[in-house]
Design a protein around this motif. Structure first.
Motif, short mmCIF file in Angstrom:
data_model
loop_
_atom_site.label_atom_id
_atom_site.label_comp_id
_atom_site.label_asym_id
_atom_site.label_seq_id
_atom_site.Cartn_x
_atom_site.Cartn_y
_atom_site.Cartn_z
N VAL A 1 0.85 -1.20 0.00
CA VAL A 1 0.00 0.00 0.00
C VAL A 1 0.88 1.25 0.00
O VAL A 1 0.64 2.20 -0.74
N ARG A 2 1.94 1.24 0.81
CA ARG A 2 2.85 2.40 0.87
C ARG A 2 3.55 2.62 -0.47
O ARG A 2 3.73 3.76 -0.91
N HIS A 3 3.96 1.54 -1.13
CA HIS A 3 4.61 1.66 -2.45
C HIS A 3 3.64 2.28 -3.46
O HIS A 3 4.03 3.13 -4.26
N ARG A 4 2.40 1.86 -3.39
CA ARG A 4 1.40 2.40 -4.31
C ARG A 4 1.15 3.87 -4.03
O ARG A 4 0.95 4.67 -4.96
N LEU A 5 1.15 4.25 -2.77
CA LEU A 5 0.96 5.67 -2.42
C LEU A 5 2.11 6.51 -2.98
O LEU A 5 1.88 7.64 -3.44
N SER B 1 2.34 10.51 -9.75
CA SER B 1 1.46 10.67 -10.92
C SER B 1 0.21 11.49 -10.63
O SER B 1 -0.42 12.03 -11.54
N HIS B 2 -0.21 11.53 -9.35
CA HIS B 2 -1.46 12.18 -8.94
C HIS B 2 -2.68 11.45 -9.50
O HIS B 2 -3.75 12.05 -9.66
N ILE B 3 -2.51 10.17 -9.78
CA ILE B 3 -3.60 9.33 -10.27
C ILE B 3 -3.63 8.04 -9.46
O ILE B 3 -2.59 7.39 -9.27
N ALA B 4 -4.82 7.66 -9.01
CA ALA B 4 -5.03 6.38 -8.32
C ALA B 4 -5.98 5.54 -9.14
O ALA B 4 -6.99 6.04 -9.65
N ILE B 5 -5.65 4.25 -9.27
CA ILE B 5 -6.45 3.36 -10.11
C ILE B 5 -6.92 2.16 -9.29
O ILE B 5 -6.16 1.58 -8.51
N ASP B 6 -8.18 1.83 -9.45
CA ASP B 6 -8.80 0.70 -8.76
C ASP B 6 -9.32 -0.28 -9.81
O ASP B 6 -10.21 0.05 -10.59
N GLU C 1 3.70 5.90 -5.72
CA GLU C 1 3.41 6.02 -7.15
C GLU C 1 2.34 7.08 -7.39
O GLU C 1 2.43 7.88 -8.34
N ILE C 2 1.32 7.09 -6.54
CA ILE C 2 0.22 8.05 -6.70
C ILE C 2 0.72 9.47 -6.45
O ILE C 2 0.30 10.42 -7.12
#
Length: 245
Positions: free
Chosen positions: A169-173, A179-184, A175-176
């Protein structure tokens, strides 16, 4: 900590509680001395910011907060509606606006496409922070210490795609944040994908705008959704969006 900070802790604890909370329970949840909780709750009760529940010992949020909540809600919706409408027409998918609600994220507005998704998302529905693009987009704006406080382990698994490992989860944060983009991709509901971006809006509130669509249309419309969101949040860097999600 000033009394306003202590009062905020108490109000947050009551808002997050599933049932009315006693003074002892509030002291435990906030880490404040029971005497301090008692003094502040008495002051909040005088203003009807909290009320006692007759059937059970404990406190819930009171009607005194409504005037603040309604005013803030109307300002939030009014400042975002036009851009959301343009985005909804451009992508022909549902567009939603969401904000923090305690340890969850709640949808406060929705513009539906003609081919709308039914029974999946509606105004007032809340989502776990770690298992939704709207939640992750908001978390990415917070420092790691605050993220750790909000994400209580073990993290709930909603589908086989839900990321429940805190390190991941921290790694994904990270990345977000780039990029300022979150993908589900079917992380909260099977058959549903979403793309979101979080930012401080015109009212000064941290918020997120999200495009929601069926999985069957996601591969074809993902880039279009990101392009549309970039018009709302110019900070988006499409080239930094992970291709894995």
């Amino acid at each position: 900590m000033a009394d306003i900070g202590r009062a905020t802790l108490i109000l947050d604890a009551i808002a997050e509680g599933r049932e009315p909370l006693t003074l002892t329970e509030l002291a435990t949840r906030t880490g404040l001395p029971r005497s301090t909780v008692h003094r502040i709750v008495q002051a909040l009760e005088q203003e009807l910011f909290v009320v006692r529940v007759p059937e059970r010992r404990g406190y819930t949020l009171g009607p005194g907060l409504l005037k603040f909540g309604m005013n803030a809600h109307l300002r939030l919706l009014g400042s975002n509606r036009n851009q959301m409408a343009v985005l909804a027409r451009a992508v022909n998918e549902n567009v939603e606006l969401a904000v923090f609600s305690g340890r969850e994220v709640v949808v406060v507005d929705q513009l539906a496409s003609p081919d709308r998704l039914r029974g999946v998302t509606k105004v007032g529905k809340s989502f776990s922070l770690h298992a939704s693009s709207i939640g992750m987009a908001l978390l990415a704006h917070l420092p790691d210490e605050q993220v750790a406080e909000l994400l209580q382990t073990p993290l709930t698994r909603f589908t086989a795609n839900t990321v429940t490992d805190l390190t991941q989860v921290r790694h994904r944060l990270d990345e977000i944040r780039r990029s300022h983009i979150a993908i589900d991709v079917e992380e909260h509901d099977l058959g549903i994908c979403a793309v979101a971006t979080g930012f401080v809006g015109p009212t000064g509130a941290l918020q997120v705008v999200c495009v929601v669509m069926p999985t069957g249309r996601f591969a074809d419309k993902r880039a279009q959704a990101i392009e549309g969101l970039q018009r709302i949040n110019p900070a988006i860097v499409p080239s930094a969006v992970s291709l894995r999600r």
